[in-house]
Design an enzyme around this catalytic site. Structure first.
Site, mmCIF file in Angstrom:
data_model
loop_
_atom_site.group_PDB
_atom_site.id
_atom_site.type_symbol
_atom_site.label_atom_id
_atom_site.label_comp_id
_atom_site.label_asym_id
_atom_site.label_seq_id
_atom_site.Cartn_x
_atom_site.Cartn_y
_atom_site.Cartn_z
ATOM 1 C CD GLU A 267 9.543 19.463 -29.249
ATOM 2 O OE1 GLU A 267 9.614 20.144 -30.298
ATOM 3 O OE2 GLU A 267 8.668 18.610 -29.070
ATOM 4 C CB SER B 13 -18.682 46.516 -50.275
ATOM 5 O OG SER B 13 -17.603 46.226 -51.135
ATOM 6 N N GLY C 178 -22.391 36.143 -50.199
ATOM 7 C CA GLY C 178 -23.408 35.373 -49.506
ATOM 8 C C GLY C 178 -23.768 34.029 -50.130
ATOM 9 C CB ALA D 233 -25.634 30.170 -48.374
HETATM 10 N N1 LIG Z 1 6.199 18.688 -30.277
HETATM 11 C C1 LIG Z 1 6.314 19.100 -31.566
HETATM 12 N N2 LIG Z 1 7.141 20.121 -31.829
HETATM 13 C C2 LIG Z 1 7.199 20.593 -33.078
HETATM 14 O O1 LIG Z 1 7.994 21.652 -33.315
HETATM 15 C C3 LIG Z 1 6.478 19.998 -34.111
HETATM 16 N N3 LIG Z 1 6.543 20.465 -35.375
HETATM 17 C C4 LIG Z 1 5.654 18.874 -33.789
HETATM 18 N N4 LIG Z 1 4.977 18.242 -34.782
HETATM 19 C C5 LIG Z 1 4.398 16.927 -34.699
HETATM 20 O O2 LIG Z 1 5.127 16.068 -35.557
HETATM 21 C C6 LIG Z 1 4.429 15.965 -36.819
HETATM 22 C C7 LIG Z 1 5.321 16.378 -37.937
HETATM 23 O O3 LIG Z 1 6.487 15.616 -37.936
HETATM 24 P P1 LIG Z 1 7.637 15.924 -39.035
HETATM 25 O O4 LIG Z 1 7.923 17.404 -38.978
HETATM 26 O O5 LIG Z 1 7.086 15.504 -40.350
HETATM 27 O O6 LIG Z 1 8.785 15.095 -38.586
HETATM 28 C C8 LIG Z 1 3.238 16.891 -36.729
HETATM 29 O O7 LIG Z 1 2.110 16.373 -37.421
HETATM 30 C C9 LIG Z 1 3.003 16.926 -35.231
HETATM 31 O O8 LIG Z 1 2.332 15.770 -34.828
HETATM 32 N N5 LIG Z 1 5.588 18.475 -32.504
HETATM 33 ZN ZN LIG Z 2 9.330 16.487 -32.612
#
Ligand SMILES: Nc1nc(O)c(N)c(N[C@@H]2O[C@H](COP(=O)(O)O)[C@@H](O)[C@H]2O)n1
Ligand SMILES: [Zn+2]
Length: 404
Positions: free
Chosen positions: A93, A209, A332, A336
């Site tokens: 984001e 193999s 294998g 297992a």
């Molecule tokens: N929504 C979202 N976007 C990302 O790009 C993410 N990496 C995550 N990760 C969430 O946040 C946790 C990691 O947090 P930090 O990177 O340590 O701050 C990870 O476990 C996800 O729950 N979410």
């Molecule tokens: Zn985030």
């Protein structure tokens, strides 16, 4: 013998969710939930699939974090895109908002995983989205991480932002199945991959193999490796096949190559320690063959002694190292034992249309101690497709739902 060993450790009640988030997470990750209707418009689906395409750019590099992509849309146009490159770096984001700049105000952001709402290695994305003034957030799936688990969505809604959840949810979940498994079961997702002939053999009676399957299938294996954090084999595979265990055919991320060997009776000149293309870890038991340990260390191979070397102990150790997915490419006997200990959740079987015969030619899974067909382990969610001249069958062992 019943099937319980296979699911014994796969118990989602390990995670402490609040009652409210438990239902949300269960319905997203497919535990206890019926098939769902399509959510969002065709445009929403297209944008979410773009998020997944972006997320895949970091395939194999984000653990213990998930693969996430984000797209900012203003007046029907994409104005910013981003993906999470690796743990410790900003979330998807943040990159998408940075790319959009001022155009994020009043825009819609699509993100394949619920925005986080906690201070981890990075600050909460929910607050970043509120600050950026986005009008709407479209989420692919709820984050099963108990630190998030619906909290990001609730925070955005509380700030007056419209939130739509569940667009292309199953595709979002599929991309992060290993991350989800890690969170729910406190183990990496174990994937058993093997290649066998139509008569169920992985090699001839004399052990030859190379190669059971077509070139296309072997390239697909390299793609599969690139999406995993580690590949595990046993000492027998090193001695008999002398594999490279790299992704050289697709020039992608190389996972950690892990060898399980109790006594370290391994060849000095194995390709695994003579090629530095990928990192290698040898798991062994306390005090095993100190001279050989020294040789491995000199070759840049990491050696870790566990108190007892079993598939579950190996998976527990790799979980602690932050791994989400482990590919079992072993013979294998180890396969297992990995299945019996619940270290395998998913099976990928490449089946070549060849017959080699041989009553003692090796098979992909050794003795599980079953005597009747009623004990057979049935896979679910089974799919198959043709790869080159071979057939790839994939499926999952049944898992327990969260019983909390
Ligand atoms: N929504 C979202 N976007 C990302 O790009 C993410 N990496 C995550 N990760 C969430 O946040 C946790 C990691 O947090 P930090 O990177 O340590 O701050 C990870 O476990 C996800 O729950 N979410
Ligand atoms: Zn985030």
């Amino acid at each position: 013998m019943d099937n319980s060993p296979v699911v014994a450790q796969a118990d989602a009640s390990l995670v402490n969710y609040t009652q409210e988030s438990k239902h949300l997470v269960e319905s997203t990750v497919g535990l206890n939930s019926p098939p769902k209707e399509k959510i969002g418009s065709d445009f929403d689906s297209r944008m979410m699939l773009r998020c997944l395409e972006l997320a895949r750019r970091a395939l194999g590099r984000t653990s213990p974090n998930p693969l996430v992509g984000a797209v900012v849309v203003k007046d029907g146009e994409i104005v910013g895109e981003g993906f999470h490159p690796r743990a410790g770096e900003p979330h998807a984001e943040v990159f998408a908002l940075r790319a959009a700049g001022d155009r994020a105000r009043g825009a819609t952001i699509y993100v394949s995983l619920e925005p986080c709402n906690h201070y981890g290695r990075t600050p909460p994305c929910s607050e970043g989205l509120i600050q950026a003034g986005v009008a709407k957030v479209v989420v692919g799936m709820v984050d099963p991480n108990p630190l998030v688990a619906g909290g990001g969505i609730a925070r955005l809604r509380a700030a007056g932002i419209e939130v739509l959840v569940g667009v292309e949810e199953s595709a979002c979940h599929q991309l992060n199945e290993a991350f989800v498994h890690r969170i729910l079961y406190k183990r990496p997702l174990g994937i058993l991959k093997y290649a066998m002939t139509l008569d169920g053999k992985i090699a001839t009676t004399s052990g030859h193999s190379a190669w059971v399957t077509s070139q296309e299938a072997r390239t697909e294996v390299h793609q599969l490796r690139a999406a995993c954090d580690a590949i595990i084999v046993g000492g027998n595979t090193v001695r008999q096949d002398n594999p490279y265990l790299t992704t050289r055919q697709v020039e992608a991320h190389n996972p950690l190559r892990v060898v399980m060997s109790r006594h370290l009776n391994l060849p000095e000149n194995a390709r695994l320690w003579q090629t530095a293309d990928a990192p290698t870890l040898v798991l062994t038991e306390k005090g095993a063959n100190p001279d050989f340990q020294e040789l491995l260390l000199k070759q840049g191979v990491e050696v870790v002694e566990l108190t007892s070397l079993t598939p579950d102990k190996a998976m527990a150790y790799l979980y602690e190292r932050g791994f989400c997915s482990v590919l079992w490419e072993c013979g294998g006997t180890l396969a297992a034992s990995a299945i019996a200990q619940g270290a395998v959740q998913k099976v990928l079987a490449f089946i070549a249309p060849k017959i080699i015969g041989g009553s003692i030619a090796p098979t992909p899974v050794g003795d599980l101690g079953f005597t009747t067909m009623t004990e057979a382990l049935s896979l679910e969610r089974v799919r198959w497709r043709v790869v080159g001249s071979d057939c790839l069958v994939e499926g999952y062992f049944p898992q327990k739902a969260n019983s909390q």
